[in-house]
Motif scaffolding. Structure first.
Motif: not given
Length: 450
Positions: A147-159
């Protein structure tokens, strides 16, 4: 996106969700090849006596990452024989790209630059092309998987995964080369691509059924409008569907406001990128030792960046995207004033730690939030192409402006330069405030979640 009512504990637990957690390993896979065709490569070439002139030409390999939008439509539309049926649209391309990187790195491990420099260049180009392709697919998967609201967490783990990979491909590869040789170093890096391959085989493919139906309706309408109802070649039809429709859809969905969004994407990282190119020369000219830079800038800075990214992911989950986006833009610009102050203080390790902490935390925070924001701008029918466009656009203006950084420093000094860099971050702050105000006033999802 409305403000969330999650507790901090609930927000932090988002990082343990399988699809969020796997982004760490995909981020590692994305970050591993980058330095191996750039700074680590230059160390290898120089160690073998390759001329500085020849080494300089290898910088052109990096252009591959800036033009990946050119083949993103192929990734969005072309099915790979057998693999797509087995793994799905995203995982099949991801696996092919990862195998391409591993094969290229293994090839480099078998080549002597003194005897076959052209072959080294071609292999580096292949690794960069495969790596850029992997970036496109991972970005598309990240946007489509949750979901869109999880994108920040996805980006953080990716970084976080990406940063760990940079340490492995930078310092780690140098240690292995010192302990053994460059062949062993590059061969070990090729084997580490297994991290991404295993992750790709374990993750689930996103569901594309609904967006596929919507895309077919949209594409059919534009094919008829552009090519007419008569006979036309299948190549032209594919071009309209795969290349034109992603851009047409973005402008149709956002209207003239699309130009404002693209402008914001282009200027958000101006301050960050323009500062970055002068950071190491600044540290050395100020009188810091290489050990100071390594210990505080690299190691301490790494943990600060990851902490900032994770903080950004949690804040997005709790408060939406647009308000944290304003904070991120302000932090990225303001930290340059700390660099200006450090230029006046001199080589003080304590102040260096303060500046590095602020810069890396703000950078990690702003990047996680910004990645979540531009992810929200895409339509999942054209995720790879639209995100590749945003990704290219967000770095090119900063890279262009940073080319003049040395001239400004030579003419007016570091303090003035960092003040200028802080000032050029102001438009991003003002635009972020405008986006938040517009979203609050209109409530239109097309303006971005807030």
């Amino acid at each position: 996106m409305q403000e969330q009512t999650l507790t901090w504990g609930q927000a932090l637990r988002i990082y343990l969700k399988p699809r969020v957690l796997v982004m760490f390993f995909l981020g590692f896979s994305a970050g591993l090849p980058y330095l191996l065709v750039f700074t680590t490569l230059t160390a290898w070439l120089r160690d073998y006596g390759v001329s500085r002139t020849a080494i300089g030409f290898f910088a052109w390999v990096g252009i591959t990452y800036s033009i990946k939008v050119l083949w993103a439509p192929v990734i969005d539309t072309v099915r790979l024989p057998l693999l797509t049926r087995w793994l799905g649209k995203r995982r099949s391309w991801m696996l092919v790209a990862q195998l391409g990187i591993a094969a290229g790195l293994f090839g480099l491990s078998q080549v002597n630059p003194q005897l076959a420099l052209t072959q080294v260049a071609l292999l580096c180009l292949w690794v960069a092309f495969s790596s850029a392709t992997q970036d496109v697919v991972i970005d598309a998967y990240r946007i489509e998987a949750v979901l869109p609201e999880y994108q920040g967490a996805m980006a953080a783990n990716y970084i976080a995964g990406y940063r760990v990979a940079l340490l492995v491909a930078g310092a780690g590869a140098l240690y292995v080369a010192e302990w053994g040789n460059w062949s062993i170093s590059y061969m070990s890096m090729a084997m580490l691509m297994g991290v991404g391959i295993i992750a790709t085989l374990l993750i689930a493919e996103p569901d594309h059924a609904r967006v596929k139906r919507e895309a077919e309706v949209f594409q059919h309408a534009w094919v008829d409008r552009v090519l007419g109802g008569g006979d036309h070649s299948r190549l032209w039809e594919w071009f309209v569907r795969a290349v034109c429709c992603p851009f047409l859809e973005f402008f149709q969905r956002n209207g003239r406001f699309a130009l404002v969004l693209l402008l914001f994407v282009g200027i958000f990282r101006l301050s960050d990128i323009a500062m970055g190119i002068m950071a190491y020369p600044f540290y050395l000219d100020l009188g810091f030792s290489k050990t100071d830079i390594a210990e505080i800038g690299k190691i301490f800075g790494f943990f600060c960046t990851v902490a900032g990214a994770y903080l950004g992911g949690v804040i997005v989950l709790r408060y939406g995207i647009l308000r944290p986006l304003i904070v991120g833009a302000a932090m990225a610009a303001a930290t340059n004033l700390l660099f200006a102050h450090l230029a006046q203080v001199g080589p003080d390790r304590a102040w260096l730690a303060v500046v590095i902490s602020a810069d890396n935390i703000s950078g990690g925070f702003a990047n996680a939030v910004f990645i979540a924001y531009i992810s929200s701008l895409t339509n999942q029918a054209y995720t790879a192409t639209q995100y590749a466009l945003f990704n290219s656009l967000m770095t090119l203006p900063g890279k262009f402006i940073s080319g003049f950084s040395g001239m400004v420093v030579d003419a007016q000094g570091y303090s003035v330069y960092f003040i200028y860099v802080a000032i050029i971050g102001t438009p991003a702050i003002l635009l972020a405030i405008y986006l938040w105000w517009r979203d609050k006033r209109t409530g239109e999802s097309g303006a971005g979640p807030g």
